[in-house]
Design an enzyme around this catalytic site. Structure first.
Site, PDB file in Angstrom:
ATOM      1  N   LYS A   1      -3.563  11.746  -3.880  1.00  0.00           N
ATOM      2  CA  LYS A   1      -2.621  12.061  -2.801  1.00  0.00           C
ATOM      3  C   LYS A   1      -1.258  12.493  -3.340  1.00  0.00           C
ATOM      4  O   LYS A   1      -0.325  12.715  -2.573  1.00  0.00           O
ATOM      5  CB  LYS A   1      -2.471  10.854  -1.871  1.00  0.00           C
TER       6      LYS A   1
ATOM      7  N   ASP B   1       0.880  -1.161   0.000  1.00  0.00           N
ATOM      8  CA  ASP B   1       0.000   0.000   0.000  1.00  0.00           C
ATOM      9  C   ASP B   1       0.925   1.220   0.000  1.00  0.00           C
ATOM     10  O   ASP B   1       1.532   1.548   1.015  1.00  0.00           O
ATOM     11  CB  ASP B   1      -0.886  -0.028   1.246  1.00  0.00           C
TER      12      ASP B   1
ATOM     13  N   GLN C   1       0.667   6.538   0.811  1.00  0.00           N
ATOM     14  CA  GLN C   1       1.310   7.651   1.517  1.00  0.00           C
ATOM     15  C   GLN C   1       2.757   7.870   1.096  1.00  0.00           C
ATOM     16  O   GLN C   1       3.430   8.743   1.657  1.00  0.00           O
ATOM     17  CB  GLN C   1       1.274   7.413   3.029  1.00  0.00           C
TER      18      GLN C   1
HETATM   19  C1  LIG Z   1      -5.579   7.159   1.765  1.00  0.00           C
HETATM   20  C2  LIG Z   1      -5.062   5.808   2.013  1.00  0.00           C
HETATM   21  C3  LIG Z   1      -5.679   4.685   1.477  1.00  0.00           C
HETATM   22  C4  LIG Z   1      -6.952   4.755   0.668  1.00  0.00           C
HETATM   23  O1  LIG Z   1      -6.811   5.528  -0.464  1.00  0.00           O
HETATM   24  P1  LIG Z   1      -8.087   5.894  -1.351  1.00  0.00           P
HETATM   25  O2  LIG Z   1      -7.588   6.939  -2.275  1.00  0.00           O
HETATM   26  O3  LIG Z   1      -9.137   6.415  -0.402  1.00  0.00           O
HETATM   27  O4  LIG Z   1      -8.534   4.655  -2.042  1.00  0.00           O
HETATM   28  C5  LIG Z   1      -5.117   3.458   1.729  1.00  0.00           C
HETATM   29  N1  LIG Z   1      -4.000   3.336   2.464  1.00  0.00           N
HETATM   30  C6  LIG Z   1      -3.366   4.393   2.990  1.00  0.00           C
HETATM   31  C7  LIG Z   1      -2.109   4.196   3.769  1.00  0.00           C
HETATM   32  C8  LIG Z   1      -3.884   5.670   2.794  1.00  0.00           C
HETATM   33  O5  LIG Z   1      -3.271   6.715   3.340  1.00  0.00           O
END
Ligand SMILES: *Cc1c(COP(=O)(O)O)cnc(C)c1O
Length: 410
Positions: free
Chosen positions: A228, A202, A205
């Site tokens: 993001k 993931d 961030q």
């Molecule tokens: C924001 C975030 C997500 C989810 O991202 P989406 O754009 O809402 O799908 C997943 N993991 C982390 C660590 C995040 O900061």
């Protein structure tokens, strides 16, 4: 730093406004980042000049739209050093990307198999695995976090016993959106591979906040969101290693992802089309490519240095506040800080800070199990990006002092 940095704030139209009579101080970047003019212009340009559906058209606009969409795929492949643009699947964002892996790879899992995640996962990298475990009969286990404030990060020593041959997939975040710590992803991918498990990172961030090389890291799957990293909402990426992607069944089915269909059944195209049923978010992909150009223009190393230095400065200045509990590592951290006060709820802090023009975020940050483990109902989070300044940290600290005084907590 490159000359691009001189006018960074001027590149973001939204920053130049007052909120409650005070200059906007936007410190909610971990929830979503603002968009530079270059990204907004790319979206407008596409809709004004090239808008058409992709792939199936033979007219000029459709060919232009297809070129721009596939060009965006190649641009993003380059941004993360993927070997092949076909490894870039466009999705709605991190959440959808992880759901695709959890369902598509999850279809292989059976009772006795183990899914390994960590205690610091965002709900987006946790609930889909709970669902995959339920659907398949596999067991879900977690790598613990260490310390009363999770200051010790992941318990890497526990990996030896957790990464058994039964583990088929190891899913973990690069940077925790609540703690700000940076996990050693290359090491975690190597450990997963050695155990015969597939790795899922993931990177929501991290990807917009510094260099990212999927091949150097050795990742099998990587999920991230455009919004993001200065890109549009509604667009994100699932990176998957080509050899793996072509062995997986599609998740959604429909138009655009089949080679041929008869009334009895259908045959799938290879990746990436196999995973992109229906009309994609063409403008979003183009906007995301523009965001990659923008961030590379600033320099990814420089972005990491800038964001991490602001978070370190914030951590240091916030430490002086009475009764503050700061979460995550005391040393090296990414561009966010998360904190709590026993006497004042995070929602009150965010509401009162808004009066000072500050945009913060308070709550469980989609980390409810972690909050419960740490004995918190939530935290307040300040998260930094390329346009933030040291002066804005002073505004944050002054606002918090005012709020603590108001609540009689200092
Ligand atoms: C924001 C975030 C997500 C989810 O991202 P989406 O754009 O809402 O799908 C997943 N993991 C982390 C660590 C995040 O900061």
């Amino acid at each position: 730093m490159s000359s691009h940095w001189k006018n960074v704030r001027a590149d973001f139209p939204i920053l130049h406004q007052q909120v409650n009579g005070k200059p906007l101080v936007y410190l909610d970047n971990a929830a979503t980042a603002q968009k530079p003019r270059a990204v907004i212009d790319a979206l407008v340009r596409y809709y004004e000049r090239d808008n058409s559906n992709v792939h199936r058209g033979l007219h000029a606009l459709s060919m232009r739209a297809t070129d721009a969409y596939e060009g965006a795929r190649a641009r993003i492949a380059k941004f993360i050093h993927a070997a092949d643009p076909a490894e870039i699947i466009f999705t709605r964002g991190t959440t959808e990307s992880i759901n695709i892996v959890a369902r598509s790879f999850g279809a292989r899992l059976k009772p006795g198999d183990v899914i390994l995640a960590t205690e610091m996962e965002h709900h987006s990298n946790l609930v889909p695995w709970q669902q995959a475990a339920r659907a398949s009969g596999a067991t879900l286990r977690y790598v613990p976090v260490l310390g009363a404030d999770a200051e010790g990060g992941l318990d890497l020593a526990a990996l030896g016993t957790l990464l058994t041959p039964q583990v088929k997939v190891f899913a973990f975040t690069h940077v925790s959106n609540t703690l700000g710590g940076i996990n050693p992803v290359a090491e975690l991918c190597a450990r997963a591979r050695a155990a015969g498990a597939v790795s899922v990172i993931d990177a929501a961030q991290s990807i917009g906040h510094g260099p990212f090389d999927v091949r150097a890291i050795g990742a099998d799957f990587v999920a991230f969101s455009g919004h993001k990293m200065c890109g549009p909402t509604g667009i994100g990426v699932l990176y998957g290693r080509r050899a793996l992607l072509d062995t997986l069944p599609p998740d959604e089915t429909g138009g655009g992802m089949v080679t041929s269909v008869d009334y009895e059944g259908a045959r799938w195209k290879p990746a990436p089309e196999r995973f992109e049923a229906g009309t994609p978010h063409i403008a979003g992909a183009i906007g995301l490519a523009a965001a990659c150009d923008y961030l590379d223009g600033l320099g990814r190393e420089e972005i990491a240095r800038h964001d991490n230095a602001l978070a370190a400065l914030a951590y240091e200045k916030l430490s002086a506040l009475p009764g503050i509990r700061l979460l995550g590592p005391k040393g090296a951290r990414s561009g966010l800080v998360s904190f709590a006060f026993a006497e004042v709820h995070a929602h009150d802090i965010v509401t009162f800070a808004d009066e000072d023009g500050l945009a913060l975020r308070g709550g469980h940050h989609c980390n409810q199990p972690l909050m419960r483990k740490l004995g918190l109902t939530g935290t307040t989070r300040a998260s930094f990006y390329v346009y933030n300044t040291a002066e804005e940290i002073d505004v944050l600290v002054a606002s918090l002092r005012r709020i603590l005084k108001f609540f009689g907590a200092s």
